[in-house]
Design a protein around this motif. Structure first.
Motif, mmCIF file in Angstrom:
data_model
loop_
_atom_site.group_PDB
_atom_site.id
_atom_site.type_symbol
_atom_site.label_atom_id
_atom_site.label_comp_id
_atom_site.label_asym_id
_atom_site.label_seq_id
_atom_site.Cartn_x
_atom_site.Cartn_y
_atom_site.Cartn_z
ATOM 1 N N GLU A 45 0.846 -1.191 0.000
ATOM 2 C CA GLU A 45 0.000 0.000 0.000
ATOM 3 C C GLU A 45 0.882 1.242 0.000
ATOM 4 O OE1 GLU A 45 -3.134 -0.004 -0.371
ATOM 5 O OE2 GLU A 45 -3.583 -2.128 -0.059
ATOM 6 N N GLN A 46 0.383 2.334 -0.565
ATOM 7 C CA GLN A 46 1.140 3.578 -0.601
ATOM 8 C C GLN A 46 0.259 4.767 -0.263
ATOM 9 O OE1 GLN A 46 3.074 2.715 -4.671
ATOM 10 N NE2 GLN A 46 4.467 4.175 -3.726
ATOM 11 N N THR A 47 0.888 5.766 0.326
ATOM 12 C CA THR A 47 0.276 7.075 0.504
ATOM 13 C C THR A 47 1.290 8.112 0.044
ATOM 14 O OG1 THR A 47 1.092 7.223 2.790
ATOM 15 C CG2 THR A 47 -1.146 6.343 2.467
ATOM 16 N N GLY A 48 0.876 9.347 -0.099
ATOM 17 C CA GLY A 48 1.829 10.345 -0.543
ATOM 18 C C GLY A 48 1.306 11.760 -0.392
ATOM 19 N N ILE A 49 2.183 12.710 -0.646
ATOM 20 C CA ILE A 49 1.827 14.126 -0.720
ATOM 21 C C ILE A 49 2.554 14.716 -1.920
ATOM 22 C CG2 ILE A 49 1.377 14.436 1.745
ATOM 23 C CD1 ILE A 49 4.150 15.705 1.980
ATOM 24 N N TRP A 50 1.986 15.780 -2.482
ATOM 25 C CA TRP A 50 2.658 16.427 -3.595
ATOM 26 C C TRP A 50 2.327 17.903 -3.603
ATOM 27 C CZ3 TRP A 50 0.273 18.949 -7.759
ATOM 28 C CH2 TRP A 50 -1.111 18.800 -7.846
ATOM 29 N N CYS A 51 3.158 18.676 -4.256
ATOM 30 C CA CYS A 51 2.893 20.109 -4.420
ATOM 31 C C CYS A 51 3.632 20.577 -5.664
ATOM 32 C CB CYS A 51 3.312 20.910 -3.194
ATOM 33 S SG CYS A 51 5.062 20.819 -2.800
ATOM 34 N N ARG A 52 3.236 21.741 -6.127
ATOM 35 C CA ARG A 52 3.811 22.303 -7.344
ATOM 36 C C ARG A 52 3.904 23.813 -7.175
ATOM 37 N NH1 ARG A 52 2.654 20.161 -12.569
ATOM 38 N NH2 ARG A 52 0.690 19.372 -11.766
ATOM 39 N N GLY A 53 4.938 24.414 -7.744
ATOM 40 C CA GLY A 53 5.053 25.868 -7.722
ATOM 41 C C GLY A 53 6.323 26.323 -7.051
ATOM 42 N N VAL A 54 6.941 27.325 -7.618
ATOM 43 C CA VAL A 54 8.255 27.755 -7.132
ATOM 44 C C VAL A 54 8.203 28.396 -5.755
ATOM 45 C CG1 VAL A 54 9.175 28.050 -9.441
ATOM 46 C CG2 VAL A 54 7.991 29.961 -8.362
ATOM 47 N N ASP A 55 7.021 28.830 -5.307
ATOM 48 C CA ASP A 55 6.965 29.581 -4.055
ATOM 49 C C ASP A 55 6.280 28.814 -2.929
ATOM 50 O OD1 ASP A 55 4.455 29.593 -5.122
ATOM 51 O OD2 ASP A 55 4.085 31.738 -4.865
ATOM 52 N N HIS A 56 6.030 27.507 -3.104
ATOM 53 C CA HIS A 56 5.399 26.748 -2.031
ATOM 54 C C HIS A 56 6.443 26.388 -0.986
ATOM 55 C CE1 HIS A 56 3.267 23.710 0.207
ATOM 56 N NE2 HIS A 56 2.155 24.128 -0.367
ATOM 57 N N GLY A 57 6.098 26.587 0.285
ATOM 58 C CA GLY A 57 7.071 26.400 1.352
ATOM 59 C C GLY A 57 7.698 25.018 1.375
ATOM 60 N N LEU A 58 6.871 23.969 1.285
ATOM 61 C CA LEU A 58 7.400 22.610 1.308
ATOM 62 C C LEU A 58 8.323 22.372 0.125
ATOM 63 C CD1 LEU A 58 7.400 19.710 2.498
ATOM 64 C CD2 LEU A 58 5.455 19.219 1.000
ATOM 65 N N LEU A 59 7.903 22.835 -1.054
ATOM 66 C CA LEU A 59 8.714 22.618 -2.232
ATOM 67 C C LEU A 59 10.024 23.401 -2.146
ATOM 68 C CD1 LEU A 59 7.493 22.120 -5.786
ATOM 69 C CD2 LEU A 59 9.399 23.657 -5.436
ATOM 70 N N VAL A 60 9.972 24.604 -1.603
ATOM 71 C CA VAL A 60 11.194 25.401 -1.471
ATOM 72 C C VAL A 60 12.226 24.660 -0.633
ATOM 73 C CG1 VAL A 60 12.157 27.493 -0.454
ATOM 74 C CG2 VAL A 60 10.085 27.632 -1.838
ATOM 75 N N TRP A 61 11.787 24.096 0.489
ATOM 76 C CA TRP A 61 12.701 23.367 1.371
ATOM 77 C C TRP A 61 13.252 22.121 0.701
ATOM 78 C CZ3 TRP A 61 15.218 23.980 5.891
ATOM 79 C CH2 TRP A 61 14.869 25.072 6.681
#
Length: 285
Positions: free
Chosen positions: A230-246
């Motif tokens: 089984e799998q779970t996940g999270i995702w985001c997109r965009g140059v200014d999203h906090g999680l993505l920046v980190w």
């Protein structure tokens, strides 16, 4: 429930109203009939039969004989199925066109981190992000069974179309498996992944970063059925999203500063290996 009721329910599921479905089923039981006869067979009020039959005629499901009184005849089942198939395909085309006209401004996706609840959705979202890849795909594989074959195939297609594909895996055997599927990838072994302890039964599955602008992180666990992951996940997109920046910052530093991803024609060649080759002259001209 009678067979007639089952037929009415089935016809309603493909778009007929209850009265239309009852008229069609009633009319299918006889060779032809008047509105009065159809009303009696179908338990549809006489005042509603005419409208229902007219709509069925417009859809090509009922033929009309201009006699006095007017008589009606249901088309053959095969013809009716062709009508439903045609109407269904038309509806799908209209839905496709309507959705294509919806504003898909990706800025809306920057407003949050999106959770994914199961394996199929993790795979679908991974493939969706990969569809937008133009220059680079980074894949960190934490669990050897965590990446679906369809995902590997899509990444291989990108690699063949000159997208840089960088892959880190937990073992030499995993590296071989990746290179068998994606021979154009640059692959490195990241051994510490293989010893990461599971958290509440979950182990790292994979991280995908596309063009350093979209990231998906997934975790895997043994399912309730033997051999099922089984799998779970999270995702985001965009140059200014906090999680993505980190995460982009951490992964970019790893990619750009690591000898594992040099571009000297060797997959996974470290600086020590390169130096050794230079010293023994095997790499020189």
């Amino acid at each position: 429930m009678t067979s007639d009721d089952d037929a009415v329910t089935a016809l309603e599921s493909v778009g007929l109203t209850e009265y239309e479905a009852r008229c069609f089923v009633g009319l299918s039981r006889i060779r032809k009939g008047t509105a009065k006869e159809i009303s009696q067979l179908s338990d549809v009020p006489r005042s509603r039969v005419y409208d229902a039959l007219e709509r069925l005629h417009e859809r090509g499901l009922v033929d009309v004989q201009q006699s006095e009184p007017r008589e009606y005849q249901a088309v053959e089942t095969e013809t009716a199925l062709s009508v439903f198939d045609r109407d269904f395909r038309t509806t799908l085309d209209e839905v496709d066109e309507a959705l294509g006209n919806v504003d898909t401004d990706r800025r809306l996706e920057k407003q949050g981190v999106w959770a994914i609840a199961n394996r199929d959705h993790v795979i679908d979202r991974t493939e969706t992000l990969l569809d937008d890849a133009e220059t680079e795909v980074y894949l960190l594989v934490g669990h050897e069974a965590g990446v679906d074959e369809e995902v590997f195939d899509k990444i291989d297609e990108l690699a063949r179309n000159d997208v840089d594909v960088l892959v880190e895996v937990p073992s030499e055997s995993a590296k071989k498996q990746v290179l068998d599927v994606i021979p154009a990838a640059t692959v490195s072994v990241y051994e510490s992944l293989d010893v990461m302890p599971p958290e509440q039964g979950h182990k790292p599955s994979h991280i995908v970063m596309v063009d350093r602008n979209a990231i998906l992180l997934s975790a895997a666990r043994e399912g309730d059925l033997p051999g099922v992951t089984e799998q779970t996940g999270i995702w985001c997109r965009g140059v200014d999203h906090g999680l993505l920046v980190w995460i982009r910052g951490l992964l970019t530093a790893r990619i750009d500063d690591s000898d594992a991803f040099d571009y000297r024609g060797e997959i996974g060649l470290t600086s020590d290996e390169d130096a050794a080759r230079t010293e023994d002259g095997s790499d020189g001209g």
